[in-house]
Every structure is written in C-alpha cells, then in structure tokens.
Motif scaffolding. Structure first.
Motif, PDB file in Angstrom:
ATOM      1  N   ALA A  35       0.803  -1.223   0.000  1.00 16.81           N
ATOM      2  CA  ALA A  35       0.000   0.000   0.000  1.00 16.81           C
ATOM      3  C   ALA A  35       0.836   1.273   0.000  1.00 16.81           C
ATOM      4  O   ALA A  35       0.300   2.368  -0.069  1.00 16.81           O
ATOM      5  CB  ALA A  35      -0.945   0.006   1.197  1.00 16.81           C
ATOM      6  N   VAL A  39      -0.979   3.709  -6.398  1.00 19.01           N
ATOM      7  CA  VAL A  39      -1.971   3.009  -7.216  1.00 19.01           C
ATOM      8  C   VAL A  39      -2.667   1.941  -6.386  1.00 19.01           C
ATOM      9  O   VAL A  39      -3.894   1.811  -6.387  1.00 19.01           O
ATOM     10  CB  VAL A  39      -1.312   2.366  -8.449  1.00 19.01           C
ATOM     11  CG1 VAL A  39      -2.322   1.539  -9.206  1.00 19.01           C
ATOM     12  CG2 VAL A  39      -0.705   3.431  -9.321  1.00 19.01           C
ATOM     13  N   GLN A  41      -2.984   1.907  -3.219  1.00 20.41           N
ATOM     14  CA  GLN A  41      -3.827   2.562  -2.222  1.00 20.41           C
ATOM     15  C   GLN A  41      -5.175   2.938  -2.843  1.00 20.41           C
ATOM     16  O   GLN A  41      -6.233   2.731  -2.263  1.00 20.41           O
ATOM     17  CB  GLN A  41      -3.122   3.800  -1.692  1.00 20.41           C
ATOM     18  CG  GLN A  41      -3.555   4.124  -0.275  1.00 20.41           C
ATOM     19  CD  GLN A  41      -2.926   5.400   0.247  1.00 20.41           C
ATOM     20  OE1 GLN A  41      -2.223   6.103  -0.473  1.00 20.41           O
ATOM     21  NE2 GLN A  41      -3.184   5.702   1.493  1.00 20.41           N
ATOM     22  N   ARG A  42      -5.107   3.451  -4.054  1.00 16.75           N
ATOM     23  CA  ARG A  42      -6.326   3.821  -4.775  1.00 16.75           C
ATOM     24  C   ARG A  42      -7.205   2.595  -4.994  1.00 16.75           C
ATOM     25  O   ARG A  42      -8.414   2.636  -4.794  1.00 16.75           O
ATOM     26  CB  ARG A  42      -5.913   4.442  -6.126  1.00 16.75           C
ATOM     27  CG  ARG A  42      -7.050   4.875  -6.996  1.00 16.75           C
ATOM     28  CD  ARG A  42      -7.307   6.345  -6.843  1.00 16.75           C
ATOM     29  NE  ARG A  42      -8.610   6.716  -7.351  1.00 16.75           N
ATOM     30  CZ  ARG A  42      -8.786   7.485  -8.407  1.00 16.75           C
ATOM     31  NH1 ARG A  42      -7.765   7.961  -9.067  1.00 16.75           N
ATOM     32  NH2 ARG A  42     -10.009   7.809  -8.802  1.00 16.75           N
ATOM     33  N   LEU A  43      -6.570   1.484  -5.387  1.00  7.74           N
ATOM     34  CA  LEU A  43      -7.335   0.255  -5.628  1.00  7.74           C
ATOM     35  C   LEU A  43      -7.967  -0.249  -4.340  1.00  7.74           C
ATOM     36  O   LEU A  43      -9.100  -0.739  -4.346  1.00  7.74           O
ATOM     37  CB  LEU A  43      -6.432  -0.819  -6.231  1.00  7.74           C
ATOM     38  CG  LEU A  43      -6.001  -0.584  -7.678  1.00  7.74           C
ATOM     39  CD1 LEU A  43      -4.943  -1.588  -8.088  1.00  7.74           C
ATOM     40  CD2 LEU A  43      -7.206  -0.679  -8.615  1.00  7.74           C
ATOM     41  N   MET A  44      -7.244  -0.119  -3.238  1.00  9.23           N
ATOM     42  CA  MET A  44      -7.805  -0.557  -1.956  1.00  9.23           C
ATOM     43  C   MET A  44      -9.020   0.279  -1.591  1.00  9.23           C
ATOM     44  O   MET A  44     -10.018  -0.226  -1.103  1.00  9.23           O
ATOM     45  CB  MET A  44      -6.761  -0.435  -0.846  1.00  9.23           C
ATOM     46  CG  MET A  44      -5.698  -1.503  -0.908  1.00  9.23           C
ATOM     47  SD  MET A  44      -4.580  -1.388   0.497  1.00  9.23           S
ATOM     48  CE  MET A  44      -5.560  -2.177   1.756  1.00  9.23           C
ATOM     49  N   ILE A  45      -8.900   1.580  -1.826  1.00 10.86           N
ATOM     50  CA  ILE A  45     -10.023   2.463  -1.530  1.00 10.86           C
ATOM     51  C   ILE A  45     -11.231   2.076  -2.378  1.00 10.86           C
ATOM     52  O   ILE A  45     -12.370   2.111  -1.929  1.00 10.86           O
ATOM     53  CB  ILE A  45      -9.593   3.932  -1.757  1.00 10.86           C
ATOM     54  CG1 ILE A  45      -8.741   4.378  -0.577  1.00 10.86           C
ATOM     55  CG2 ILE A  45     -10.808   4.818  -1.934  1.00 10.86           C
ATOM     56  CD1 ILE A  45      -7.981   5.635  -0.828  1.00 10.86           C
TER      57      ILE A  45
ATOM     58  N   PHE B 112     -17.862   3.275   1.904  1.00  7.76           N
ATOM     59  CA  PHE B 112     -16.514   3.603   2.380  1.00  7.76           C
ATOM     60  C   PHE B 112     -16.373   5.113   2.586  1.00  7.76           C
ATOM     61  O   PHE B 112     -15.930   5.582   3.626  1.00  7.76           O
ATOM     62  CB  PHE B 112     -15.472   3.096   1.379  1.00  7.76           C
ATOM     63  CG  PHE B 112     -14.067   3.453   1.753  1.00  7.76           C
ATOM     64  CD1 PHE B 112     -13.352   2.659   2.639  1.00  7.76           C
ATOM     65  CD2 PHE B 112     -13.451   4.580   1.249  1.00  7.76           C
ATOM     66  CE1 PHE B 112     -12.050   2.984   3.007  1.00  7.76           C
ATOM     67  CE2 PHE B 112     -12.151   4.919   1.613  1.00  7.76           C
ATOM     68  CZ  PHE B 112     -11.456   4.120   2.491  1.00  7.76           C
ATOM     69  N   ASN B 254       0.027  -2.349   7.370  1.00 13.14           N
ATOM     70  CA  ASN B 254       0.769  -1.324   6.656  1.00 13.14           C
ATOM     71  C   ASN B 254       0.040  -0.001   6.894  1.00 13.14           C
ATOM     72  O   ASN B 254      -1.170   0.085   6.697  1.00 13.14           O
ATOM     73  CB  ASN B 254       0.773  -1.675   5.166  1.00 13.14           C
ATOM     74  CG  ASN B 254       1.546  -0.675   4.358  1.00 13.14           C
ATOM     75  OD1 ASN B 254       1.453   0.525   4.588  1.00 13.14           O
ATOM     76  ND2 ASN B 254       2.308  -1.178   3.409  1.00 13.14           N
ATOM     77  N   MET B 256      -0.255   2.646   5.279  1.00 13.00           N
ATOM     78  CA  MET B 256      -0.951   3.188   4.113  1.00 13.00           C
ATOM     79  C   MET B 256      -2.222   2.393   3.811  1.00 13.00           C
ATOM     80  O   MET B 256      -3.120   2.868   3.138  1.00 13.00           O
ATOM     81  CB  MET B 256      -0.046   3.154   2.878  1.00 13.00           C
ATOM     82  CG  MET B 256       1.214   3.992   2.981  1.00 13.00           C
ATOM     83  SD  MET B 256       0.870   5.744   3.022  1.00 13.00           S
ATOM     84  CE  MET B 256       1.486   6.174   4.625  1.00 13.00           C
ATOM     85  N   ALA B 260      -8.077   1.853   4.797  1.00 15.34           N
ATOM     86  CA  ALA B 260      -8.994   1.079   3.959  1.00 15.34           C
ATOM     87  C   ALA B 260      -9.400  -0.199   4.675  1.00 15.34           C
ATOM     88  O   ALA B 260     -10.583  -0.551   4.731  1.00 15.34           O
ATOM     89  CB  ALA B 260      -8.342   0.767   2.616  1.00 15.34           C
ATOM     90  N   TYR B 264     -13.251  -0.951   5.857  1.00 13.07           N
ATOM     91  CA  TYR B 264     -13.978  -2.052   5.225  1.00 13.07           C
ATOM     92  C   TYR B 264     -14.335  -3.137   6.247  1.00 13.07           C
ATOM     93  O   TYR B 264     -15.399  -3.738   6.177  1.00 13.07           O
ATOM     94  CB  TYR B 264     -13.183  -2.625   4.047  1.00 13.07           C
ATOM     95  CG  TYR B 264     -13.409  -1.824   2.777  1.00 13.07           C
ATOM     96  CD1 TYR B 264     -14.704  -1.634   2.275  1.00 13.07           C
ATOM     97  CD2 TYR B 264     -12.363  -1.253   2.080  1.00 13.07           C
ATOM     98  CE1 TYR B 264     -14.933  -0.903   1.128  1.00 13.07           C
ATOM     99  CE2 TYR B 264     -12.584  -0.509   0.928  1.00 13.07           C
ATOM    100  CZ  TYR B 264     -13.866  -0.341   0.446  1.00 13.07           C
ATOM    101  OH  TYR B 264     -14.086   0.390  -0.680  1.00 13.07           O
ATOM    102  N   PRO B 500      -0.700   7.247 -12.483  1.00 12.35           N
ATOM    103  CA  PRO B 500      -1.639   6.146 -12.700  1.00 12.35           C
ATOM    104  C   PRO B 500      -2.911   6.591 -13.425  1.00 12.35           C
ATOM    105  O   PRO B 500      -3.315   7.752 -13.332  1.00 12.35           O
ATOM    106  CB  PRO B 500      -1.957   5.677 -11.281  1.00 12.35           C
ATOM    107  CG  PRO B 500      -1.629   6.826 -10.408  1.00 12.35           C
ATOM    108  CD  PRO B 500      -0.533   7.575 -11.074  1.00 12.35           C
TER     109      PRO B 500
END
Lengths: 92, 741
Positions: A35, A39, A41-45, B112, B254, B256, B260, B264, B500
């Motif tokens: 994470a 990228v 991190q964005r996917l996790m969100i 979320f 982690n 970061m 999330a 979740y 990205p």
C-alpha cells in the motif's frame, strides 16, 4: 466450468503472479497489497483488498490498459500499474 | 424530538457527496431545479455547483461536491471535498448536514466514503440511489435495519426519475434537528494515542486547531495537504507522524493500508445480514454491450464511427447556426450604424468593435452546445470511460491519457468546446497538458486561410489533386507538432510520467434528458459570462489599433492623389472626376472609399507595427502587408482574409473564394530590397503562411478559455509556445522551400 479447470490446472501454491500476468477471463486472489504504492492505495479504496478474488475481464485493443473486476466493480488500469498488484493465480 | 424554539430557523448548508457514477448529479438537479449556479472553487479549476434546496423550514443552500471515492486528497477533486467538509474553503460554510449518495448495487464499496465522512461528526442522510437497478438485479436491502445500524436516515432514490428525492429535504431537517450522525469507526487505541501525540507536537502552533480527522489524514495519506500546510508554516511534525506509522506497523498493518482495511472491516460488520444477494447474479446488459463495444475489432469500428459522427455534427450542424449568427451580426451592424452617422469614430467603435466583439464569442455557442450535448450523452451513458479505455495506449506514451482523446478530436472543429471538454479529465496535470495540445489541432477557422493560399497558388500551378492533398496534410501539421510538445511538457514540466490511470467502468445507463440539457446550458452560460468579456476586450483593443491614429489629412491626401490619377487615366478634367465622386453610389467613390480605408490602415498603429515588425517575419518571406495581416489576426485567425482585403484596397467583405483577392495576392510584388520586382507570394511563402496559421495561437476566444480553465500562466505559456513554434515552422518551410527552388 469443469472444462476450463481441465485447461488451466493451476494449484494455488504455484506461486506469485501479478495482476498484469492474468489471462483474459482468469482470476487471482490478492496476496497482500503493497500500500505504499499510490496506485495500490487507490485500488484498496475502490475495494480491492487482500484475499479478494479479482478477474481480468477485458484487454484494450492495443493490449493496454486492462479491465479487472472485483466485488461487482469493473476498473480499468494500465499494465504498468497492474504489475504492482501481486496475486495468487486461481483457475480460470 | 426537536424542541420548538422561538428564534427564526437557521438557513441550513447542505453538501452532496458520493462516488463518481452514482447518479449524484441527477439528484442535485432534481433537488435544485433551475435554482443553481456553477462557478469555481477559489484557486483551483474544480467546478463548484451550488443551488437552493427546499427544506420543511424554508430554503437551504445545497453544494454539489465533486464525485470522489475517498477523502485521501490525492486529487484536486478530493482535496476540495476535504476542505469544504472541514470548513476550510473561503466562501463555503462548513455543511450542517451531508447527503451521501450511494449506489444501491454496490453498497459496501460506496459506504466507504460515508464511513470516512462519518468521522467528521456532521449529521448525515444516505440516499441509496439506483434503487431500481438493485431491485432488478435481485438484490434485497433491508433499509430499515440499515438506517438503524448506521444511525442516520436512509432513503431509496431513483435520481434519473426523481423518485424518492422529494423526501430528502424532510430527512435532512430531521437529521439536523436530531443530530443524527453515522456510526463512527472505533479506531484502535494505538491510533488514537498517535493522534494525541501529533496534536501535542503541533501544540499551539496551528492557527486553527486541527481536528482528529485532519490529523489522521496526515498519518494515512502519503501526500497530505494538511501536512504540506504545516510544513509550509515551519511546524515539524514529520517525526511524530513516523512514530504514528511505526505504531500501526506494530499492529500488523501497513500504515498506508490501515485506513482502507479498518473501514472495510467496520462496514462488513455493520452490513452483515442487511444485504441479501441473489443466488445467481444475472448477466447484465452492460456485459453484453461491452462484448461488442470493447471488442478488439468491432469496438474500434464502433468507437471511430461514433467519434466521426460527433465530429461531423459539431462541424456541420453548427454551420447553419453560425451563418445565422453571422448574418444577425451584420444585420444589427447595418441597423445600428446609421444612428451614429454624425460620429464616425463612435460608429466604428460600436459596429467594428463592440458588435463585432459580441459576435466573436456568440458565434461559438452552436459548437459548444452541440459538443456538450454529445459529451453529456457519452458520460451519462457510461461510454466515455470505454472510449478512454480504447484510446489510452495511443495517448499514454506522450504523457496524456485516454480521456484526452475526445477534447483533442473536438478541437478539430474548434478548440473552445475542446478545451471546455477537458473537464472530463480527472487528473489535473493530464488536463493541463491536453489544454496545451488542443489549440494545435487544425480548427475550422484555419480552413479559410488554407483555401485562400491553396486556391491562389497551389491549385493553379499543380492542379486539384495536389491542392486536395495539401489541404489534407495541413490538417495534420498541428497534430504532428503537438505530440512532441505533449511528450516534452508532460515529461519535463508537468512530470506526469508514471501517473496512474485507474478508472472505474460504470454500468451502462440511460441518460436523463434534463441532465443533458442542463449540462449544455451551463457550459454555454459559463463560456459567455467568463470568456465573453475577455474576447470582447481583445476585439475592442485590436479595433483601436487598426483605427487610430486617424488624421483627416490621410483621407484628403488619398482623395487628392486618387482624383489626379483618375483624371490622368480617364483623360478628363479634375472637375469631371470630382463630379462623378459626388455620387456616393458610383463605382468610383466606392473605389476611393476602399483606397482611403487602405491608407488609414497603412498608417494605423497596427499598420506601423506591421512595418516595424516585418524584419522579424522576413526570414519566413513575409512582407509588411502579410505581417499586418498576421498581427491583426491574433484575436481571430480568420480575420486575415478581410484584413488582406482592406490592405489590398478590395474592401473588408472579400472571402477566401474571392477571385479579386487571389489576383491581388498573385500580383503583389516586393517594392524594396533585394527582391524588388519579384512576386511576394511564391510557393514557399504560401506554404509558410499556412504553416504559420496552422501553429500560431491566433484566437482570443481560445486564450480566454485557457485563462478561465487553467489560469493566466498557462494561457501565456500556450501563447508563446504556439507563436514561437509557428514562427520557427514558417521560417523552416520558407528557407527549405526556397533553397529547393
């Protein structure tokens, strides 16, 4: 379904691949997400979490980007980004 | 229950948030109707939409925040949402109530954001939108139980049809009165301790005490806006943040990923048993449509046909309306002109300055409306994400992304709607790069220049085939230059390399006609209000440069010389010529009028500038007349035709098909210098002019739109970049062309 399994016999212990290595229609299970990568991190969100199943559903005509599906969401991302998500391959 | 108070009810500030593609805009439009305004947030180009919402106690303010997945503040949109919700945006009050729009078909993922926002402690109402789609797919959601568990009112809505939206107002009032906030995630002790640690480190340094939420953002976000603000004011908290992240690592997470994961996990518990998914999820229409539209072959065919249709529509449907506007402008000019017959200066200011200037931006409305119609359709149906998916590879290598395609293509009709269309690009840097590239595309206003030059010089010499081919090639000159420009700018200036491009592909949906129309209207309205004034100002300034100075002596000397010349030519007395000139309808007085106009232009500030600056353009083979034409064309490139008409004393009404103008150009000769006696317009000169006009930033309206969309800095950068590349291109073409003979 059973036919597909015969064609892609892939034991789950076979080792790590990246999201970009999936073939069209193939699925994988997210191992752990690094994470620190923005990228990821964005996917996790967006809901892609460890242990979740993700399927490659579309490849753009020029080979890149790809579209993956997880938990009812279809997300497009470039191969360079997808290669940073590590998976355990599942049978197609 | 609420207590009845004597004080008048406060005007509530309500904010609308939600993920992209949840139908939030439809709900906003239903709630506010026409009582909405579009603007920008201070300092950023994020669209700010505010309107009036009707609540049981009277009207309230409703602000529609940009669609985001989280408060992580990694994009401009997200930062705006965070700032507004924390009450840090000047001119926007911290909301009293939040309406969170979630997609019923993907409830957990959508909640979320709500769960993050719950942390702010602001009362909330949840609108479970796309309710019809959820029912159709067989999902069962126990809304009563959901409301119970979340602790806030939960309403099913179908924004597209407006169903259920009318109940939101009452729910907002209720949530406010009863302070109903969504259940918060219970943060692990270690994180709470870390927050306190950071707060202590900041101490009394912070001007405004930071909330827990803002402090947590510093811990969880790799690039936190709050942290940068503190850094900027010299408050060192990095060490404390590192300590906080270390303690999260000790929890086995982690740092970061912690946010999330925790949210979740929390939602999973809250939602357990609330949603019953059908045993077998029916393959939706989306999948079948995508099988065709994202197909390797057919997908591209469908995409190209669709784009061709959009482009043709913008290009051709707008034509008659633009002609109509042009005719109306002429009609108004003719109507108004006689009112100022006694005041020629005012007459010229009103007709050639003001009315011309208003016409100069109204003329773009048909193209803007048509393009926005298609963009609203493409976005609201969900196809835009597919188009970006198909085209991304083609554009990613030069630092742009798939979403740059539609703006670039539309710029072939006109850069103004094209630049406005870059609003569909979420990433700000990619958006800026696309704005820089868009005006290089060969817009329809360049066509008259190409036709004039090709018709006068290429076709007579090389025939229609070469002429057609030249016209075709001219349309790619800008693109060929723009791609390396994009590559350099994105690599070295904006540094978007490796940026990205993660984008959700929403299910296909039927757009709501009223949303489409609203989009067209607000786009046009904003263009008129914001860009219109700048365009008008530029037109008036250029008018003044072409009009002044205007000593009477110029007209008198020109007339005297003309009369002498005519009497000599016609072999008649001076008096006879004067008599003939007495009749204002005569051919002779029209000719004199054109010569006087030409003489005035020659000695106007613009004319003088053209002569003074001609040496700069000499390496491209331009004489001073072409230079004046170039200079006068900076507000609008198509002006070159009428300027050349005036310079060559043919009047300003010539067009690119005009035989007189073509002949005048072909006969033009150098009067001084080493080339004296040879024609000005050789093939290399004609090509150099076309290349110059293909690349040069000659459009006040485009400049005005860039100022509005990207700021002055980018407008100035774009202007100098395009203009210097145009000069280099023209010089290269002329020099190489002349050397090759």
């Amino acid at each position: 379904m059973s036919l597909n399994i015969l064609r892609f016999v892939m034991p789950s212990s076979q080792g790590e691949i990246s999201l970009s290595d999936l073939k069209k229609g193939q699925s994988g299970r997210v191992i752990a997400i690094d994470a620190d990568d923005p990228v990821n991190q964005r996917l996790m969100i967006m809901g892609l979490l460890p242990d979740m199943q993700v399927t490659l559903v579309k490849i753009a005509p020029l080979g890149d980007p790809i579209a993956v599906q997880f938990e009812g969401r279809v997300v497009s991302l470039r191969r360079a980004e997808a290669s940073r998500v590590r998976l355990e391959p599942l049978s197609a | 229950m609420s207590t009845v108070t004597a004080s008048p009810p406060k005007t509530l500030h309500v904010a609308l948030i939600g993920n992209p593609n949840t139908g939030k805009t439809s709900i906003f439009n239903v709630l506010t109707g026409l009582r909405q305004r579009v603007g920008n947030y201070p300092g950023v180009t994020v669209e700010k939409k505010v309107g009036t919402i009707f609540l049981p106690e009277g009207p309230g303010y409703l602000v529609d925040l940009p669609g985001t997945y989280s408060l992580a503040a990694s994009s401009l949109d997200e930062r705006v949402v965070v700032d507004v919700l924390s009450g840090h945006t000047p001119g926007v009050a911290r909301p009293d109530v939040i309406i969170c729009v979630v997609d019923a078909t993907n409830l957990q993922r959508n909640l979320f954001l709500a769960s993050q926002v719950a942390d702010l402690g602001i009362p909330m109402v949840i609108a479970v939108n796309l309710w019809d789609a959820a029912i159709k797919s067989g999902l069962k959601i126990d809304l009563e139980e959901l409301s119970e568990r979340l602790g806030v009112p939960v309403l099913p809505t179908v924004g597209r049809r407006g169903t259920g939206v009318e109940l939101l107002g009452k729910a907002v009032a209720e949530a406010f009165e009863e302070k109903r906030c969504m259940v918060k995630l219970a943060w692990p002790r270690e994180i709470n301790a870390a927050v306190e640690d950071i707060r202590k480190t900041i101490g009394e340094h912070a001007e405004v005490p930071l909330t827990d939420v803002e402090i947590r953002r510093m811990i969880f976000d790799a690039d936190s806006a709050v942290l940068r603000r503190l850094d900027a004011s010299g408050i060192g908290v990095r060490a404390a943040i590192d300590r906080a992240r270390e303690s999260i690592r000790k929890l086995g997470m982690n740092p970061m990923a912690a946010e999330a994961l925790l949210h979740y996990r929390h939602l999973e518990k809250v939602l357990a048993g609330v949603i019953t998914a059908p045993e077998q999820i029916a393959t939706g229409a989306t999948e079948s449509i995508d099988r065709l539209l994202l197909h390797r072959g057919w997908g591209l065919v469908a995409f190209l046909s669709m784009m061709y249709f959009v482009f043709q529509s913008v290009y051709t449907w707008a034509g008659p309306f633009m002609d109509l506007i042009d005719a109306a402008k002429g009609w108004v000019q003719d109507l108004v002109a006689p009112m100022f017959d006694s005041m020629p200066m005012l007459q010229s200011l009103v007709t050639d300055g003001l009315i011309e200037g208003v016409g100069a931006f109204v003329i773009f409305l048909p193209q803007i409306l048509i393009l926005f119609f298609f963009i609203a359709l493409l976005e609201d149906t969900g196809y835009m994400a597919r188009a970006a998916f198909l085209m991304d590879k083609l554009l990613s290598w030069c630092g742009l992304n798939g979403k740059s395609f539609v703006p670039m293509l539309s710029s072939y009709a006109c850069a103004i709607p094209g630049i406005l269309a870059t609003r569909t690009i979420e990433d700000n840097k990619t958006r800026l790069a696309t704005i820089l590239v868009a005006p290089f595309m060969s817009c329809s206003a360049r066509l008259p220049v190409y036709i004039l030059m090709i018709g006068a010089f290429i076709e007579p010499r090389y025939g229609p085939w070469v002429a057609g081919f030249t016209l075709f090639v001219m349309h790619f000159v800008g693109l060929a230059v723009a791609i390396p420009v994009a590559w350099v700018v994105t690599r070295f200036v904006l540094k978007t390399k490796g940026k990205p491009f993660v984008m959700e592909m929403p299910p296909y949906r039927v757009p709501r006609l009223r949303d489409v129309i609203w989009r067209m209207w607000s786009g046009a309205q904003e263009f008129i209000v914001r860009a219109g004034t700048i365009i008008l100002a530029i037109t008036v300034i250029v008018w003044a440069l072409l009009y002044f100075p205007r000593p009477e002596s110029v007209a008198e000397e020109t007339a005297a010389a003309f009369i002498a010349e005519q009497s000599l030519e016609q072999n008649s007395t001076v008096q006879a010529v004067i008599d003939e000139l007495e009749d204002p309808e005569s051919e002779l007085s029209a000719e004199l009028g054109r010569q006087i106009d030409s003489a005035y232009l020659n000695q106007s500030y613009m004319g003088r500038a053209g002569k003074a600056l001609q040496p700069i353009f000499a390496p491209a083979g331009f004489d001073w007349k072409i230079t004046v034409g170039v200079l006068a064309s900076f507000p609008a490139r198509e002006v070159i035709i009428s300027t050349l008409g005036v310079i060559y004393a043919l009047g300003g009404d010539v067009d690119e098909e005009s035989g007189d103008l073509r002949t005048a150009l072909a006969n033009a000769e150098w009067h001084h210098g080493p080339l004296a006696g040879t024609p000005v317009f050789t093939i290399p000169v004609a090509l150099a002019i076309m290349v110059f006009f293909a690349l040069c930033s000659q459009c006040g309206a485009t400049m005005a739109v860039i100022v509005k969309e990207a700021g002055w800095k980018w407008a100035v950068a774009s202007f100098f970049l395009m203009t210097s590349l145009a000069w280099i291109g023209a010089v290269l073409v002329y020099q190489i062309g002349t050397a090759l003979g």
